[in-house]
Design a protein around this motif. Structure first.
Motif, PDB file in Angstrom:
ATOM      1  N   ASP A 177       0.866  -0.691  -0.039  1.00 53.26           N
ATOM      2  CA  ASP A 177      -0.301   0.166   0.047  1.00 53.26           C
ATOM      3  C   ASP A 177       0.806   1.589   0.024  1.00 53.26           C
ATOM      4  N   ALA A 178       2.512   1.595   0.971  1.00 53.72           N
ATOM      5  CA  ALA A 178       2.991   2.015   1.125  1.00 53.72           C
ATOM      6  C   ALA A 178       3.885   2.725  -0.476  1.00 53.72           C
ATOM      7  N   LEU A 179       4.732   1.555  -1.192  1.00 52.62           N
ATOM      8  CA  LEU A 179       4.643   1.173  -2.122  1.00 52.62           C
ATOM      9  C   LEU A 179       3.492   1.763  -3.517  1.00 52.62           C
ATOM     10  N   HIS A 180       2.773   1.588  -3.146  1.00 49.66           N
ATOM     11  CA  HIS A 180       1.196   1.939  -4.979  1.00 49.66           C
ATOM     12  C   HIS A 180       1.270   3.366  -4.699  1.00 49.66           C
ATOM     13  N   LEU A 181       1.221   4.013  -3.142  1.00 51.58           N
ATOM     14  CA  LEU A 181       1.258   6.022  -3.397  1.00 51.58           C
ATOM     15  C   LEU A 181       2.307   6.446  -3.713  1.00 51.58           C
ATOM     16  N   LEU A 182       3.238   5.960  -3.516  1.00 47.09           N
ATOM     17  CA  LEU A 182       4.542   6.514  -3.560  1.00 47.09           C
ATOM     18  C   LEU A 182       4.632   6.538  -5.276  1.00 47.09           C
ATOM     19  N   ILE A 186       6.891   3.711 -11.890  1.00 42.69           N
ATOM     20  CA  ILE A 186       6.905   1.679 -11.807  1.00 42.69           C
ATOM     21  C   ILE A 186       7.885   0.428 -11.696  1.00 42.69           C
ATOM     22  N   ALA A 187       8.803   1.448 -10.654  1.00 37.51           N
ATOM     23  CA  ALA A 187       9.197   0.630  -9.735  1.00 37.51           C
ATOM     24  C   ALA A 187       8.416   0.707  -8.578  1.00 37.51           C
ATOM     25  N   HIS A 188       8.571   1.263  -8.631  1.00 36.09           N
ATOM     26  CA  HIS A 188       7.248   1.123  -7.111  1.00 36.09           C
ATOM     27  C   HIS A 188       5.930   0.037  -6.760  1.00 36.09           C
ATOM     28  N   LEU A 189       5.708   0.123  -8.067  1.00 34.24           N
ATOM     29  CA  LEU A 189       4.124  -0.116  -8.388  1.00 34.24           C
ATOM     30  C   LEU A 189       4.189  -1.477  -8.987  1.00 34.24           C
ATOM     31  N   GLY A 190       5.763  -2.031 -10.090  1.00 34.76           N
ATOM     32  CA  GLY A 190       6.086  -3.444  -9.709  1.00 34.76           C
ATOM     33  C   GLY A 190       6.269  -4.413  -8.568  1.00 34.76           C
ATOM     34  N   THR A 191       7.239  -3.583  -7.591  1.00 35.98           N
ATOM     35  CA  THR A 191       7.610  -4.647  -6.361  1.00 35.98           C
ATOM     36  C   THR A 191       6.276  -4.838  -5.855  1.00 35.98           C
ATOM     37  N   ALA A 192       5.129  -3.778  -5.644  1.00 33.77           N
ATOM     38  CA  ALA A 192       3.275  -3.890  -5.203  1.00 33.77           C
ATOM     39  C   ALA A 192       2.840  -5.032  -5.393  1.00 33.77           C
ATOM     40  N   CYS A 193       3.211  -4.799  -6.655  1.00 34.45           N
ATOM     41  CA  CYS A 193       2.606  -6.074  -7.624  1.00 34.45           C
ATOM     42  C   CYS A 193       2.506  -7.552  -7.464  1.00 34.45           C
ATOM     43  N   ARG A 194       4.076  -7.576  -6.578  1.00 37.35           N
ATOM     44  CA  ARG A 194       4.447  -8.440  -6.081  1.00 37.35           C
ATOM     45  C   ARG A 194       4.103  -9.606  -5.343  1.00 37.35           C
ATOM     46  N   ALA A 195       4.235  -8.535  -4.581  1.00 32.58           N
ATOM     47  CA  ALA A 195       2.680  -8.890  -3.253  1.00 32.58           C
ATOM     48  C   ALA A 195       1.764 -10.104  -2.779  1.00 32.58           C
TER      49      ALA A 195
END
Length: 742
Positions: free
Chosen positions: A47-52, A66-75
């Motif tokens: 959630d924090a990565l998505h907002l960032l 893209i880097a932040h959301l890519g990491t978030a979507c691997r959760a």
């Protein structure tokens, strides 16, 4: 307004809630601080990565987003909307494979997520998977039947599927739901322009601009429409308005490069294209327009490289780039490589009408069951589902195929319809063209042409003039095979020098000698860089026959060679070819015959008044009968020693940009002589206009009024004076298509 203090102890949900509140309140720094505190406590917290990621995207930091959301979507567990957002960000970056994977993740997590299906449909659209895109966007419409944007996006996919009837229906449905949708108005403008409905397209584009003065695509679409209408002042106005608020946008630079290329301002066009690439090095459209400019400049190898680069980049221009490469190889005379390149297009884009049309002139049809013929017949049968320019080109290609097969009835059924469609797309006044030529003849009369001559003037230029398809390309190829002669092709240089004076050609006859000499220097300044050390440069723009008197006055040591051929054979060749330039007189048999008569009368005048040592005529039949004799005569006329290379003209590897490219790669032949007689029954309007004895009917032998009966030239030049009705004689495959807008 929410606040936070570093010393506070917050739970993860509390910290995230406050972070969102700060972001919504416009307090980005506080929101980022809280997100990073969460990540310090729980690395990779989605959630924090998505907002960032959303914050980075809002500030234009797409890579970080893209880097932040890519990491978030691997959760292990993540909301479907996060993956949908990642898909859109990857699409904006041109990472279509990653975008598709993220969008598929989103709809797998939540099959009812409208944004997920919408983003997947758009990504598939841009990747060229139109059927899958159509299915996704149909699902969006089903999930949200009153969402205007859904219909707009579905219209875009239908347009790319060349289902123009459906595309228009969807755009108009979007506008019914939201009349103030600037996006739908802009896309409808683009669609209407591809169908040749330019006035309607201009209205839609201007409406989009009125609704959203910062919509970049609306300005680009308006510029495209105005360029198609040859209203270049309006093109510059649209692009200047765009540049005022988006001065560093690569699309504006690309659009300006296109418009400058159309106006033959190639140095400026090249500068704009390179500026676009500096702004967006991975922009396929910028590489594509650079390739086209380099091609026009004759830099073949560089152009091939640029076409290849455009084809490798993501987006919708791959087909266009592959088509451009194939066409350039055809021009360069690399027949086998060209045929392979046309096949490359069809392998990547099965059934591409543009590829089939493009290679039609590269091959000879021998079988009525040829698969290319069948494909083109199916294409034209679909009617207005396809773009007007490609439908017209397909008709001409079918006409050529059936002429190869000797089937005149089918050939002319297609040629007549192709010419009719093309003729309906512009205005042309045959009588006005004839009157203009009459004024030219009267302005450059025998008294004026007997003026003093500057023997120190440059002898570099050689003008090969005449009707299109009268043998000008063959003459140029023979002369350009001489080691002291450079064949420059069909140059707009003289027309541009004339246009720069702001006066019609007949008014230039009255200029004083020093002004005429300056005009000649203007022309030479445009041509001398092409010489590459040669003693003579051949400019084979056929329509320069209109300027023959002016040439003799401003370039008195230039040579003029008039190419002459049987009138009906010449006109048949014109009628059966689709031209790239403004050859508006060629698309109606009666108008074509009238124009030929006007041209013939003007040449009769030049024959009387031009200096005999600077003007000769070469008859196509005489050249075919004795190529050595006529070639020697031409070389002697140029004041050069004979060279046997002129008889091996078909081995000259130079690029040739006319319909005769295949003919000049072969030894001379006479098979085209008198070929019109096989098709006389289909040429009656032409024969009647020419006053030919083989025309049927009582009025058959009544050609247009002779030039000598027209009145005196006007006392003042007017802005309505027609321009040369043909600035080039180069047939073409249809344009590979405009880049569709979203």
């Amino acid at each position: 307004m929410p606040t936070s203090r570093p010393s506070e102890t917050l739970t993860i949900p509390e910290a995230l809630s406050r972070a969102h509140a700060h972001w919504e309140a416009g307090q980005a720094a506080q929101a980022e601080t809280l997100c990073r505190r969460v990540l310090a406590a729980v690395p990779d917290q989605p959630d924090a990565l998505h907002l960032l990621g959303l914050m980075a995207h809002a500030y234009g930091h797409l890579d970080a987003a893209i880097a932040h959301l890519g990491t978030a979507c691997r959760a292990p567990s993540v909301p479907a909307s996060y993956a949908a957002n990642l898909a859109e960000m990857c699409r904006q970056k041109g990472l279509l494979a990653q975008a598709e994977a993220a969008a598929r993740q989103a709809v797998a997590l939540d099959p009812a997520l409208v944004a997920g299906w919408n983003n997947l449909g758009i990504v598939l659209q841009e990747a060229g998977h139109y059927d899958e895109s159509h299915a996704c966007l149909e699902r969006v419409v089903a999930l949200r039947p009153h969402w205007a944007d859904a219909y707009n996006n579905l219209g875009n996919t239908c347009r790319r599927q060349q289902r123009f009837d459906l595309a228009e229906t969807h755009y108009r449905r979007a506008l019914a739901l939201d009349p103030d949708s600037a996006l739908a108005h802009s896309n409808l403008a683009f669609l209407l322009s591809t169908q040749g409905r330019l006035d309607e397209a201009a209205v839609e584009a201007r409406t989009a601009i009125d609704l959203d003065p910062r919509m970049i695509d609306a300005y680009l679409n308006l510029a495209d429409v105005e360029a198609s209408r040859h209203r270049y002042d309006a093109v510059w106005q649209a692009l200047d308005m765009l540049r005022a608020f988006a001065p560093h946008h690569p699309a504006e630079r690309v659009a300006r490069a296109k418009a400058l290329r159309q106006r033959e301002q190639l140095d400026a066009a090249l500068t704009c294209a390179r500026e676009a690439l500096a702004l967006a090095p991975h922009n396929a459209e910028a590489h594509h327009v650079l390739a086209q400019i380099l091609q026009t400049l004759g830099r073949t190898d560089d152009a091939l490289d640029a076409f290849a680069q455009a084809a490798r980049l993501p987006g919708t221009l791959r087909e266009s780039a592959l088509l451009g490469r194939a066409a350039l190889l055809t021009e360069a005379g690399s027949r086998d490589a060209a045929l392979n390149a046309w096949q490359d297009v069809l392998t990547a884009f099965p059934g591409s009408a543009r590829a089939i049309v493009g290679r039609a002139d590269t091959r000879t049809f021998t079988d009525a069951d040829d698969s290319d013929i069948a494909a083109l017949e199916d294409y034209v049968a679909a009617g207005e589902r396809h773009p007007l320019d490609v439908r017209v080109a397909a008709r001409f290609a079918l006409g050529k195929a059936y002429l190869d097969l000797g089937d005149g009835a089918r050939a002319f059924a297609h040629l007549d319809e192709g010419n009719r469609l093309k003729r309906a797309s512009f205005d042309y006044d045959s009588a006005a063209a004839g009157a203009w030529m009459g004024r030219i003849a009267q302005a450059f009369d025998a008294v004026r042409m007997a003026g003093s001559r500057d023997d120190a003037a440059s002898s570099l230029p050689v003008f090969v003039i005449g009707m299109p398809h009268s043998g000008t390309t063959l003459i140029e190829q023979i002369l350009a095979s001489h080691p002291q002669v450079k064949g420059a092709g069909e140059l707009p240089a003289l027309r541009l020098a004339v246009d720069a004076r702001g006066l019609p050609v007949e008014a230039l006859a009255a200029l004083p000698d020093d002004a005429l000499a300056a005009l000649g220097r203007d022309y030479l300044g445009r041509v001398e860089p092409l010489a590459d050390g040669a003693a003579r440069v051949v400019d084979k723009m056929p329509a320069n026959f209109l300027y023959a008197g002016l040439i003799a006055r401003c370039l008195p040591n230039a040579r003029i060679i008039h190419a002459r051929r049987d009138p009906v054979d010449t006109c048949l060749s014109c009628y059966s070819k689709l031209f790239a330039g403004e050859q508006r007189f060629t698309y109606d048999q009666t108008e074509l015959g009238e124009f030929y008569h006007y041209y013939e009368q003007l040449l009769a005048h030049w024959r009387k008044v031009l200096p005999a040592d600077r003007f000769i005529e070469v008859d196509y039949d005489a050249l075919v009968d004795d190529v050595k004799r006529e070639s020697r005569r031409m070389v002697a006329f140029l004041g050069l020693p004979w060279d046997d290379a002129c008889l091996a003209f078909h081995e000259n590897p130079r690029v040739v940009r006319t319909a005769s490219v295949s003919q000049v790669r072969q030894p001379i032949y006479a098979t085209s002589r008198g070929r019109w007689r096989r098709y006389a029954a289909h040429l009656q309007p032409l024969l009647a206009a020419l006053g030919h004895p083989d025309a049927h009917g009582a009025d058959a032998a009544a050609p247009p009024v002779a030039l000598s009966t027209f009145g005196a030239p006007p006392a003042h030049a007017t802005p309505d004076t027609p321009r040369a009705p043909g600035v080039t004689a180069t047939p073409r495959a249809p344009d590979a298509g405009k880049e569709p807008r979203r």
